[in-house]
Design an enzyme around this catalytic site. Sequence first.
Site, mmCIF file in Angstrom:
data_model
loop_
_atom_site.group_PDB
_atom_site.id
_atom_site.type_symbol
_atom_site.label_atom_id
_atom_site.label_comp_id
_atom_site.label_asym_id
_atom_site.label_seq_id
_atom_site.Cartn_x
_atom_site.Cartn_y
_atom_site.Cartn_z
ATOM 1 N N HIS A 168 0.861 -1.181 0.000
ATOM 2 C CA HIS A 168 0.000 0.000 0.000
ATOM 3 C C HIS A 168 0.892 1.224 0.000
ATOM 4 O O HIS A 168 1.860 1.275 0.753
ATOM 5 C CB HIS A 168 -0.892 -0.038 1.245
ATOM 6 C CG HIS A 168 -2.034 0.929 1.214
ATOM 7 N ND1 HIS A 168 -1.855 2.281 1.288
ATOM 8 C CD2 HIS A 168 -3.368 0.727 1.115
ATOM 9 C CE1 HIS A 168 -3.044 2.872 1.237
ATOM 10 N NE2 HIS A 168 -3.977 1.956 1.138
ATOM 11 N N ARG A 180 -6.581 10.078 0.081
ATOM 12 C CA ARG A 180 -6.422 10.532 -1.302
ATOM 13 C C ARG A 180 -7.776 10.641 -1.992
ATOM 14 O O ARG A 180 -8.014 11.535 -2.792
ATOM 15 C CB ARG A 180 -5.476 9.603 -2.063
ATOM 16 C CG ARG A 180 -4.010 9.871 -1.715
ATOM 17 C CD ARG A 180 -3.061 8.835 -2.291
ATOM 18 N NE ARG A 180 -3.210 7.551 -1.615
ATOM 19 C CZ ARG A 180 -3.271 6.385 -2.240
ATOM 20 N NH1 ARG A 180 -3.196 6.323 -3.547
ATOM 21 N NH2 ARG A 180 -3.406 5.277 -1.543
#
Lengths: 605, 336
Positions: A237, A257
């Site tokens: 990740h 994000r």
Amino acid sequence: MSEPIETHAVDVLVIGAGGAGLRAAIAAHDAGARVGLVCKSLLGKAHTVMAEGGMAAALGHVAPDDSWQVHFRDTMVGGKLLNNPRMAELHAKEAPERVRELESWGAVFDRTTDGRILQRPFGGHSHPRLAHVGDRTGLEMIRTLQDRAVSLGIDVFMECTVTRLISGAHGICGAYGYWRTTGRPVVFSAKAVVLATGGIGRAYSVTSNSWEYSGDGHALAYDAGAELIDMEFVQFHPTGMVWPPGVRGLLVTEAVRGEGGILRNRDGRRFMWDYLPEDRRGEYAATDEEAERWVRAASRSQPTDARRPPELSTRDNVSRAIYQEVRDGRGSPHGGVFLDISYLPADHVRQKLPSMYDQFKELADVDITKGPMEVGPTTHYVMGGIRVDAETGATTVAGLFAAGECAGGMHGGNRLGGNSLSDLLVFGARTGAGAAAHAAGFPGTPYLDPVQLRVAERELGEPLERLDGEDAYAIQRDLQETMQTLVGIYRTEADLTEAIARLADLRARWLAVRAPNGRAYNPGWNLVFDMRNLITVSEAISRSARQRQESRGAHSRVDYPDLDDRAWGGVNSVVHRASDGTMEVGTSPLVSMREELRALLGGAH
Amino acid sequence: MTGPRQPGEAGRAVTVVEPTEVTAASGPATAGQVIEAAVPAEAAGATATLRVFRGEAGQDTRFEDFAVPVQEGMVVLDALHWIQGNAAPDLAVRWNCKAAKCGSCSAEVNGHPRLTCKTRLSDLDLAEPITVEPMRSFPHIRDLVTDVSWNYAVNRTIQPFTPPADLPQSEWRWQQADIDRLQEFRKCIECFLCQDVCHVLRSHETERPFMGPRYLVRTAGLEMHPIDQADRRPYLKELGNIGYCNITKCCTEVCPEHIAITDNAIIPLKERVADRYYDPLRWAWRVLRGRLPELPVGRELPVFPGGQPPAASADPQADGSEAAGTSPPERRDEPS
Ligand SMILES: Cc1cc2nc3c(=O)[nH]c(=O)nc-3n(C[C@H](O)[C@H](O)[C@H](O)COP(=O)(O)OP(=O)(O)OC[C@H]3O[C@@H](n4cnc5c(N)ncnc54)[C@H](O)[C@@H]3O)c2cc1C
Ligand code: SF4
Ligand code: SF4
Ligand code: FES
């Protein structure tokens, strides 16, 4: 052994009480089977509880033109076309129904202004698609399923670890394990066994995963003769915490994000502009201004013609970008990059990302509404897993089924965020039903072979009885070091060969490991069996990674930097145990795709 | 499974484990003996002393001291992991997420019920030993691990979510504002710290069982769901014995999720119970839908197996052990 072992007889034994295991148990129960559900931790503490961002389903509540077809395409493209297309199809088609069902069982999702389940954008998804509850979606999911399972009266065996599967004339017919609280053995006789044990992240030193992620299901299946596929695909990740040291690896949800978080390097450059793959650049905003318009619209759940920000590229791509920025000396003080959401109103950030706010405030003294976070890649998820049949979750061994993270095929070379929670529901339900059907057809009652039980018992006792030897923590440290440095984001033939040699070494050391001080709640002793599984799984990852001489999705080879569709397109790596007990790695062609599905991929194939 | 633990009567031997440069693995920790641990040489900087409650239920329990090298940002759980990896591989600790999301790592740190993964060493006085003990209200198993199964048994007695039979999910609509409160309750990570501190459960002097704050929170989440149809008031009154709660708010104080347990969950439930027709809108809704609340046949709550109210704190120096350090601080027993 003189006293008789505690034994429980069930029709379907589900090993693992995360989203997949709970959903499978409910489905098997609904199909009329008597179900036993086993888990290593307390009920409700499985990894699923930590999931943050959401579950992907083409409900079309925010983007009306979303559909299963688009979700299917996004999943396949994100997976670099290595996904089992039938699984991706079933997943895209059935996820909305499974999410609605969760609401009907009491899950309380965030709402759209017209009062329906709200959906948020995530990397690699063409539309806002993730049903969510702030940034604690996994908690909502596991609590809902747990309450449902309990109210149905399903028997739960918690803090119980399975160490061996028992096989008989009709395939897998039971499991052997121990109670963690007492260390006493326990045996289950079952007409079908479902593995839902989650992932393998503990093979790495920097990981978002907990102690439970020791690849038990992968290893149990492998030992029982099942095939593992795509094991080279481990998802790093892009955003884990990097500082302070104690929290290194802890996840920073992609929702940061999704809500507009911007990645910058030491020089303040928004570097993701430089890493968008040429053929997909058109899907992303062209300027900061367009990206910002998209963020504003998304934060009000309004449709927009702006395209998504470059930070929402797929995880493999963002991880590599961060890795390169750091390697080239443009990283943040603690070896990461900056992720900034503080340009949005503080209230909005706190409402949308409450646990991220707390996490940084409490563990790193950073106020994310005021300044940037420092983030870097962390081992997160394994795409590879036990080979299963898409319809029923059946593995290549009779009576053995698998669902959730421990099953392979659904996510191909790279999983899209949010596709795991929906995967757990869709294939949990299918697998529970599949296992119940198998159990219903089981002839007679399972026979538990006393020889296998004795072997299982003996191996539990050995580390306790040894008078000297090192402890399992030492082996864990060295294993994690090996995998982190040699089998990480970027790989080479030489490193992988070295890793395989070191793993053989670790296995030899493991044989002499010692765990004194009794069986009752003894983590040092429990760790011994986790390590055996991790060594097996790590070897499978390393061998598969060495075999795949190309870079695709989460698997990046420095010595083979390009995608090689001619040699490796549509080819799965397969690992299985040879008759002499050694690990054999090979390939097999991907499940074929129906024409109708192929057409959905447009130019992508 | 095991009898109640009485920390006040714990065995008082203390073992000191100090970082040295010895690299060989250490032997098993035996009470009263100084043992050496394998520690990397560079770690010999600042250290913290962790005074950890050790032992198995029904056997000799004791505090053991461990000198742990301190790193920036370290939490108590990190220190416990360091001990497992370097000095006492058998140290029993529950944990999963290390991020305050799973509610596994509850313990009492310097007498305060805390998540150890969220308790920073930098917030504690490192000049003194840091005591770490298991939650005291639940039966002890080993070291920092207790038997919390009673909580799961209580949970089973609560009537689950009960949507209207004639309103399909596809038609469900409600606004975010309608569920903000509910979502607060659903943040609960089941750490059981509130159950641990509730004096009704701790003192164990009531005639009938009390469900405890955690399950009042869960029930509130169900009762306040926009379309739930069940009426859990009789259950709350007769079986859960909500009346035992005298709103001391100790539960709210310890909740790591900052749920306003008393103000937002318990008090409104008490009001509803006091006046079953308190909520005219809900009532009207039920009448409209033709389903008046019926008395659910609740299941009896299991009897709480918890510990006795502890006597004085254990003082590791009391019987002449060789540990340097002071006794664990006062623990918060009673509501203040
Ligand atoms: C921090 C974090 C955030 C995430 N966020 C998201 C997200 O927003 N969206 C998304 O889609 N995905 C997300 N993921 C991924 C997703 O949460 C996991 O992939 C998923 O929860 C795995 O579910 P599972 O049911 O397969 O396994 P788990 O939930 O991990 O459950 C595994 C179960 O198996 C049991 N078990 C294991 N071995 C044994 C054994 N030997 N004997 C008995 N029991 C055993 C364990 O005790 C546990 O109960 C996230 C993951 C992490 C770590
Ligand atoms: S307010 Fe006090 S008495 Fe009531 S549940 Fe909370 S701790 Fe227990
Ligand atoms: S209400 Fe708070 S203190 Fe109680 S169990 Fe839940 S999270 Fe823990
Ligand atoms: S380890 Fe999960 S809450 Fe502390």
